[in-house]
Design a protein around this motif. Sequence first.
Motif, PDB file in Angstrom:
ATOM      1  N   CYS A 161       3.294  -0.784  -1.339  1.00 15.25           N
ATOM      2  CA  CYS A 161       4.309  -1.565  -2.061  1.00 15.25           C
ATOM      3  C   CYS A 161       3.697  -2.918  -2.502  1.00 15.25           C
ATOM      4  O   CYS A 161       3.788  -3.459  -3.588  1.00 15.25           O
ATOM      5  CB  CYS A 161       5.679  -1.873  -1.207  1.00 15.25           C
ATOM      6  SG  CYS A 161       6.539  -0.385  -0.860  1.00 15.25           S
ATOM      7  N   GLY A 162       2.691  -3.343  -1.728  1.00 11.43           N
ATOM      8  CA  GLY A 162       2.103  -4.593  -2.055  1.00 11.43           C
ATOM      9  C   GLY A 162       1.117  -4.379  -3.234  1.00 11.43           C
ATOM     10  O   GLY A 162       1.119  -5.171  -4.119  1.00 11.43           O
ATOM     11  N   THR A 163       0.445  -3.183  -3.091  1.00  5.95           N
ATOM     12  CA  THR A 163      -0.622  -2.761  -4.441  1.00  5.95           C
ATOM     13  C   THR A 163       0.298  -2.741  -5.643  1.00  5.95           C
ATOM     14  O   THR A 163      -0.001  -3.136  -6.770  1.00  5.95           O
ATOM     15  CB  THR A 163      -1.181  -1.472  -3.921  1.00  5.95           C
ATOM     16  OG1 THR A 163      -2.049  -1.735  -2.762  1.00  5.95           O
ATOM     17  CG2 THR A 163      -2.133  -1.257  -5.176  1.00  5.95           C
ATOM     18  N   LEU A 164       1.465  -2.020  -5.516  1.00 10.49           N
ATOM     19  CA  LEU A 164       2.228  -1.843  -6.743  1.00 10.49           C
ATOM     20  C   LEU A 164       2.770  -3.220  -7.227  1.00 10.49           C
ATOM     21  O   LEU A 164       2.691  -3.458  -8.505  1.00 10.49           O
ATOM     22  CB  LEU A 164       3.270  -0.664  -6.358  1.00 10.49           C
ATOM     23  CG  LEU A 164       4.371  -0.236  -7.451  1.00 10.49           C
ATOM     24  CD1 LEU A 164       5.203  -1.039  -7.886  1.00 10.49           C
ATOM     25  CD2 LEU A 164       3.447   0.387  -8.538  1.00 10.49           C
ATOM     26  N   CYS A 302      -0.156 -10.432  -3.298  1.00 13.38           N
ATOM     27  CA  CYS A 302       0.581  -9.246  -2.693  1.00 13.38           C
ATOM     28  C   CYS A 302       0.201  -8.213  -1.934  1.00 13.38           C
ATOM     29  O   CYS A 302       0.451  -7.680  -1.113  1.00 13.38           O
ATOM     30  CB  CYS A 302       1.034  -8.788  -3.958  1.00 13.38           C
ATOM     31  SG  CYS A 302       2.315  -9.730  -5.036  1.00 13.38           S
ATOM     32  N   VAL A 303      -1.265  -7.894  -2.383  1.00 11.92           N
ATOM     33  CA  VAL A 303      -1.924  -6.907  -1.511  1.00 11.92           C
ATOM     34  C   VAL A 303      -2.107  -7.345  -0.186  1.00 11.92           C
ATOM     35  O   VAL A 303      -1.874  -6.502   0.768  1.00 11.92           O
ATOM     36  CB  VAL A 303      -3.226  -6.514  -2.070  1.00 11.92           C
ATOM     37  CG1 VAL A 303      -4.224  -5.494  -1.451  1.00 11.92           C
ATOM     38  CG2 VAL A 303      -3.351  -6.005  -3.607  1.00 11.92           C
ATOM     39  N   PHE A 304      -2.405  -8.669   0.033  1.00 10.98           N
ATOM     40  CA  PHE A 304      -2.892  -9.150   1.417  1.00 10.98           C
ATOM     41  C   PHE A 304      -1.588  -9.082   2.440  1.00 10.98           C
ATOM     42  O   PHE A 304      -1.494  -8.436   3.470  1.00 10.98           O
ATOM     43  CB  PHE A 304      -3.158 -10.660   1.404  1.00 10.98           C
ATOM     44  CG  PHE A 304      -3.335 -11.324   2.572  1.00 10.98           C
ATOM     45  CD1 PHE A 304      -4.435 -11.017   3.202  1.00 10.98           C
ATOM     46  CD2 PHE A 304      -2.409 -12.282   3.079  1.00 10.98           C
ATOM     47  CE1 PHE A 304      -4.760 -11.717   4.541  1.00 10.98           C
ATOM     48  CE2 PHE A 304      -2.494 -12.939   4.054  1.00 10.98           C
ATOM     49  CZ  PHE A 304      -3.710 -12.682   5.204  1.00 10.98           C
ATOM     50  N   SER A 353       0.038 -17.907  -2.388  1.00 17.28           N
ATOM     51  CA  SER A 353       1.059 -18.027  -1.432  1.00 17.28           C
ATOM     52  C   SER A 353       2.295 -17.199  -1.781  1.00 17.28           C
ATOM     53  O   SER A 353       2.900 -16.925  -0.947  1.00 17.28           O
ATOM     54  CB  SER A 353       1.502 -19.546  -1.258  1.00 17.28           C
ATOM     55  OG  SER A 353       2.283 -20.205  -2.152  1.00 17.28           O
ATOM     56  N   ILE A 354       2.769 -17.256  -3.210  1.00 16.43           N
ATOM     57  CA  ILE A 354       3.836 -16.605  -3.502  1.00 16.43           C
ATOM     58  C   ILE A 354       3.856 -15.096  -3.446  1.00 16.43           C
ATOM     59  O   ILE A 354       4.661 -14.337  -3.340  1.00 16.43           O
ATOM     60  CB  ILE A 354       4.079 -17.057  -5.240  1.00 16.43           C
ATOM     61  CG1 ILE A 354       4.417 -18.331  -5.446  1.00 16.43           C
ATOM     62  CG2 ILE A 354       5.258 -16.021  -5.930  1.00 16.43           C
ATOM     63  CD1 ILE A 354       5.651 -18.733  -4.759  1.00 16.43           C
ATOM     64  N   GLY A 355       2.282 -14.534  -3.131  1.00 15.77           N
ATOM     65  CA  GLY A 355       2.113 -13.228  -2.995  1.00 15.77           C
ATOM     66  C   GLY A 355       3.055 -12.697  -1.659  1.00 15.77           C
ATOM     67  O   GLY A 355       3.058 -11.399  -1.583  1.00 15.77           O
ATOM     68  N   ILE A 356       3.469 -13.521  -0.784  1.00 15.24           N
ATOM     69  CA  ILE A 356       4.326 -12.953   0.125  1.00 15.24           C
ATOM     70  C   ILE A 356       5.601 -12.189  -0.410  1.00 15.24           C
ATOM     71  O   ILE A 356       5.641 -11.087   0.282  1.00 15.24           O
ATOM     72  CB  ILE A 356       5.074 -14.176   0.912  1.00 15.24           C
ATOM     73  CG1 ILE A 356       5.943 -13.685   2.304  1.00 15.24           C
ATOM     74  CG2 ILE A 356       5.906 -15.035  -0.065  1.00 15.24           C
ATOM     75  CD1 ILE A 356       5.239 -12.865   3.139  1.00 15.24           C
ATOM     76  N   VAL A 357       5.963 -12.286  -1.550  1.00 18.34           N
ATOM     77  CA  VAL A 357       7.081 -11.073  -2.215  1.00 18.34           C
ATOM     78  C   VAL A 357       6.355  -9.663  -2.309  1.00 18.34           C
ATOM     79  O   VAL A 357       7.371  -8.947  -2.257  1.00 18.34           O
ATOM     80  CB  VAL A 357       7.207 -11.825  -3.787  1.00 18.34           C
ATOM     81  CG1 VAL A 357       7.923 -13.138  -3.801  1.00 18.34           C
ATOM     82  CG2 VAL A 357       6.148 -11.775  -4.714  1.00 18.34           C
TER      83      VAL A 357
END
Length: 437
Positions: A161-164, A302-304, A353-357
């Motif tokens: 889901c993070g990769t997508l 997002c991936v992280f 940091s917004i990658g938490i989504v």
Amino acid sequence: MAQQHTTTKHKRLLSSQDYKTLSLSAFGGALEFYDFIIFVFFSKVIGILFFPADMPVWLSQLQTFGIFAAGYLARPFGGIVMAHFGDLFGRKRMFTLSILLMAIPTLLIGCLPTYAVVGYLAPILLLILRVCQGLAVGGEIPGAWTFVAEHVPKNKVGLACGTLTSGLTLGIFLGSLVSIMMQSNFNALEMNSWVWRIPFIVGGIFGFIAMYLRRWLKETPIFLEMQKREKEDISKKLPVWNVLSNHLPQTTISILLTWVLSAGIMVIIVTAHVYLQGQFGFSEIDVSISRLLATAGLALGCVFYGYLADKFSIGKIISLGCIFVLIATIIFLASLSFGREMLYITYPIVGFSIGIVGAFPYYMVRAFPAKVRYSGVAFSFNISYAITGALTAFLIPILANFFSKYAAGFYVMGVFVFGALLGWYIIRKEKELAEDI
């Protein structure tokens, strides 16, 4: 037999088919999100060409963002309809249809006559096509999360889901890259004359290519099992009604998570040029380049965070990630008075940091059982984004022009404080997550 298959699915490593599913899904999602978001990168030109020349700049921009917001308002209807048929007849069919429904209006936007040619018919046609884009993307994003989550092993759902989600953000990256190329190689006269059409036409063409590539995807094993096991029950009740009557708590949490997601993406990434140029005086090219770096940071983030969601408590990851956003946003806002050099440093950090989504979909896809998963995610995500995303896109120009120049940043900080609290609440509910994925 079903239990044996599920156990095997949970233990196995990612296969070549999984990698193909992830890559094709992310690629198609990136192109579709590019088609949806490129509108805002050329909002200045669109405001000039599709509204009267004597209209104040701020008003034409406000109306342009109003048309942009209309795409968000159309999301729930498209998402509910596509998810309904996706839960009944298969994820793959709707997953492929959504990108076709995006490619056609994007291509047509690039061919539209302007206000100088057809008067007020121009913004009306633009609005209609924008609504069509909203209908398409309403089915794409929830469908993509559901599709990849049901393909990969259970211990890789967060990463998938993070990769997508990272792939979707690359659509913003592509839009930023195209915007920079246009600004660097063409003057304002050329841009307003014909160059603005290129990104839309190219986006439409690539959308058709992505649709063709998706024909190689396979239906999810979970849906095929569910279809065999519950063939009679699956047709008796509308999936969305099942969601609202039996899964309201999960739906509410998913709606609130989407609100947090929309605040980060819309304010920090998509509409940042409004206040960075208008209130802080950065040049258009500096904003575009720094946003490109921030979007790259977002994609990595997002991936992280998706990877971490598979390893640790999703509630704790969300809470700590939202606190990081709060700190990064404060640093970002404080740095805006120190010139473009600091912008190039702090903007990518807050973007990461917004990658938490990228971890949010992990909760959403596991909050609903398979037979209503697509509908549950689509309804929650699109209802929330229709309200919060549309209002944010519409209000950012107002906040930036008539209130504090830091108003947009304060909004993000407040929403992510709430997101941190929501994460701690989710910790208590993690035992209720679905096990059929």
